[in-house]
Design a protein around this motif. Structure first.
Motif, PDB file in Angstrom:
ATOM      1  N   LEU A   1      56.466  27.686  19.999  1.00  0.00           N
ATOM      2  CA  LEU A   1      57.901  27.793  19.718  1.00  0.00           C
ATOM      3  C   LEU A   1      58.639  26.559  20.209  1.00  0.00           C
ATOM      4  CD1 LEU A   1      60.531  29.378  18.964  1.00  0.00           C
ATOM      5  CD2 LEU A   1      60.501  30.242  21.321  1.00  0.00           C
ATOM      6  N   SER A   2      59.514  26.060  19.355  1.00  0.00           N
ATOM      7  CA  SER A   2      60.476  25.030  19.758  1.00  0.00           C
ATOM      8  C   SER A   2      61.850  25.530  19.342  1.00  0.00           C
ATOM      9  CB  SER A   2      60.166  23.687  19.082  1.00  0.00           C
ATOM     10  OG  SER A   2      61.141  22.720  19.434  1.00  0.00           O
ATOM     11  N   GLY A   3      62.690  25.858  20.317  1.00  0.00           N
ATOM     12  CA  GLY A   3      63.993  26.430  20.009  1.00  0.00           C
ATOM     13  C   GLY A   3      64.130  27.810  20.614  1.00  0.00           C
ATOM     14  N   GLU A   4      64.755  28.724  19.877  1.00  0.00           N
ATOM     15  CA  GLU A   4      64.995  30.068  20.407  1.00  0.00           C
ATOM     16  C   GLU A   4      64.470  31.121  19.445  1.00  0.00           C
ATOM     17  OE1 GLU A   4      68.521  32.526  22.697  1.00  0.00           O
ATOM     18  OE2 GLU A   4      69.107  31.049  21.175  1.00  0.00           O
ATOM     19  N   ALA A   5      63.850  32.162  20.012  1.00  0.00           N
ATOM     20  CA  ALA A   5      63.321  33.242  19.189  1.00  0.00           C
ATOM     21  C   ALA A   5      63.306  34.536  19.982  1.00  0.00           C
ATOM     22  CB  ALA A   5      61.911  32.914  18.693  1.00  0.00           C
ATOM     23  N   TYR A   6      63.466  35.635  19.236  1.00  0.00           N
ATOM     24  CA  TYR A   6      63.345  36.975  19.813  1.00  0.00           C
ATOM     25  C   TYR A   6      62.054  37.586  19.277  1.00  0.00           C
ATOM     26  CZ  TYR A   6      64.502  41.749  21.248  1.00  0.00           C
ATOM     27  OH  TYR A   6      64.490  42.984  21.841  1.00  0.00           O
ATOM     28  N   PHE A   7      61.190  38.060  20.191  1.00  0.00           N
ATOM     29  CA  PHE A   7      59.886  38.591  19.816  1.00  0.00           C
ATOM     30  C   PHE A   7      59.828  40.099  20.041  1.00  0.00           C
ATOM     31  CE2 PHE A   7      59.217  34.169  20.864  1.00  0.00           C
ATOM     32  CZ  PHE A   7      58.304  33.730  19.917  1.00  0.00           C
ATOM     33  N   LYS A   8      59.370  40.801  19.017  1.00  0.00           N
ATOM     34  CA  LYS A   8      59.056  42.222  19.141  1.00  0.00           C
ATOM     35  C   LYS A   8      57.550  42.340  18.905  1.00  0.00           C
ATOM     36  CE  LYS A   8      60.444  46.800  17.487  1.00  0.00           C
ATOM     37  NZ  LYS A   8      61.302  47.536  16.510  1.00  0.00           N
ATOM     38  N   VAL A   9      56.784  42.344  20.005  1.00  0.00           N
ATOM     39  CA  VAL A   9      55.338  42.196  19.944  1.00  0.00           C
ATOM     40  C   VAL A   9      54.644  43.546  19.804  1.00  0.00           C
ATOM     41  CG1 VAL A   9      53.287  41.330  21.158  1.00  0.00           C
ATOM     42  CG2 VAL A   9      55.470  40.103  21.328  1.00  0.00           C
ATOM     43  N   VAL A  10      53.748  43.632  18.831  1.00  0.00           N
ATOM     44  CA  VAL A  10      52.934  44.832  18.652  1.00  0.00           C
ATOM     45  C   VAL A  10      51.996  44.980  19.845  1.00  0.00           C
ATOM     46  CG1 VAL A  10      51.098  45.861  17.260  1.00  0.00           C
ATOM     47  CG2 VAL A  10      53.056  44.778  16.140  1.00  0.00           C
ATOM     48  N   SER A  11      51.929  46.188  20.399  1.00  0.00           N
ATOM     49  CA  SER A  11      51.095  46.424  21.578  1.00  0.00           C
ATOM     50  C   SER A  11      49.605  46.334  21.237  1.00  0.00           C
ATOM     51  CB  SER A  11      51.401  47.808  22.158  1.00  0.00           C
ATOM     52  OG  SER A  11      50.591  48.065  23.288  1.00  0.00           O
ATOM     53  N   ASP A  12      48.871  45.573  22.041  1.00  0.00           N
ATOM     54  CA  ASP A  12      47.420  45.433  21.895  1.00  0.00           C
ATOM     55  C   ASP A  12      46.862  45.058  23.266  1.00  0.00           C
ATOM     56  OD1 ASP A  12      44.776  44.810  21.370  1.00  0.00           O
ATOM     57  OD2 ASP A  12      45.202  43.722  19.523  1.00  0.00           O
ATOM     58  N   GLU A  13      46.307  46.029  23.969  1.00  0.00           N
ATOM     59  CA  GLU A  13      45.868  45.817  25.347  1.00  0.00           C
ATOM     60  C   GLU A  13      44.655  44.895  25.460  1.00  0.00           C
ATOM     61  OE1 GLU A  13      45.234  49.589  27.117  1.00  0.00           O
ATOM     62  OE2 GLU A  13      47.362  50.156  27.111  1.00  0.00           O
TER      63      GLU A  13
END
Length: 305
Positions: free
Chosen positions: A124-136
């Motif tokens: 990433l370069s800049g700004e981002a919002y992440f909604k990460v899928v759970s994967d243990e």
């Protein structure tokens, strides 16, 4: 008559004797021996090749179907995708694992066409919002140009890592993330919900503070929210959002603070609102055409009135 037959028989036997006398039995035996030896060597060679093939063929199969694919994978060029968000835009994309990413204006995100079996890593370069899928079993990593790494297994967080800024910020909306720096002191911090990690790029040090998650992440919903924000930070965000250059003429202006929320206002609307709240004035300069037929960005000069 009988004498003639006897003479003929003697002559026949004499001829056979002469033929037998001419036979070289030693030479003939040598030829037979060599032929036997050649036949034996051929059988030995055939048996050797057959046994060798029986040993090498399984090894060839193992090499062909095990080692060659592994080698091919190790040398395989990983295909990547780069998404760039233009000024004034918020771009949403879905990653190969189903994770969602909102990309703020003038930001770029690079990720592989498919994630590896070990981890999920994006740049990433800049700004981002992440909604990460759970994967243990597969850690999700966000790497930035400032050598910061944000790591989690499944959560929601915001990363602000513009190269022009002196600090990088990570705000955690839910779950838990690990923030580390590979520069300077190589610090590592673990964030809990509603906390923000601030990485000081020059030193590599990280410190954690409480965060207003709504203020930090409202941009993904098309809002600009400021809570006692200094003017120099506000104009930096306005510059990226509207693709302009804003210059503060005077250090005193950097100390002005504002509290406001902007949604669909134009740049001129926002500047007028700022002007009403503090003794400032501004001038907008049009774009200039350069020698290479490109154009400069609009420039806005803000001064004290």
């Amino acid at each position: 008559m009988s004498e003639k037959k006897t003479a003929d028989s003697l002559e026949f036997l004499l001829g056979d004797y002469e033929k037998m006398d001419k036979i070289d039995s030693a030479a003939d035996w040598e030829r037979v021996r060599r032929r036997i030896a050649i036949d034996r060597n051929r059988r030995l060679l055939f048996n050797f090749l057959r046994n060798t093939a029986a040993v090498l063929f399984p090894l060839l199969l193992i090499y062909q179907f095990v080692f060659v694919p592994i080698s091919s994978k190790s040398n395989e060029v990983i295909e990547t995708i780069t998404i760039t968000s233009a000024p004034g835009m918020v771009t949403k994309t879905i990653l190969p694992d189903g994770s969602e990413v909102w990309l703020n204006a003038m930001s770029s995100l690079t990720y592989p066409l498919r994630f590896t079996k070990k981890e999920r890593t994006v740049q990433l370069s800049g700004e981002a919002y992440f909604k990460v899928v759970s994967d243990e079993r597969h850690r999700f990593n966000v790497k930035t140009p400032q050598e910061m790494v944000v790591s989690a297994y499944g959560t929601e967080f915001n990363v602000n890592a513009y190269e022009s800024e002196t600090n990088c910020e990570v705000t955690l909306a839910s779950g838990q993330v690990e923030v580390s720096s590979n520069a300077g002191s190589k610090a590592t911090e673990v964030l809990m919900s509603d906390e923000k990690a601030i990485l000081h790029v020059s030193s590599g040090n990280i410190h954690v503070v409480s965060a207003d998650t709504y203020v930090e992440t409202a941009w993904k919903d098309g809002k600009m929210v400021f809570r006692r924000e200094k003017l120099d930070k506000i104009v930096a965000r306005l510059s990226r959002k509207f693709g302009v250059d804003i210059v503060l003429d005077g250090d005193r202006l950097k100390e002005y603070e504002y509290t406001a929320t902007f949604t669909d206002e134009t740049l001129e609307d926002i500047l007028d609102l700022l002007k009403r709240s503090a003794p400032i004035t501004y001038t907008i300069h049009k774009q200039r055409q350069l020698d290479n037929d490109t154009f400069t960005r609009r420039e806005i000069i803000i001064k004290t009135s």
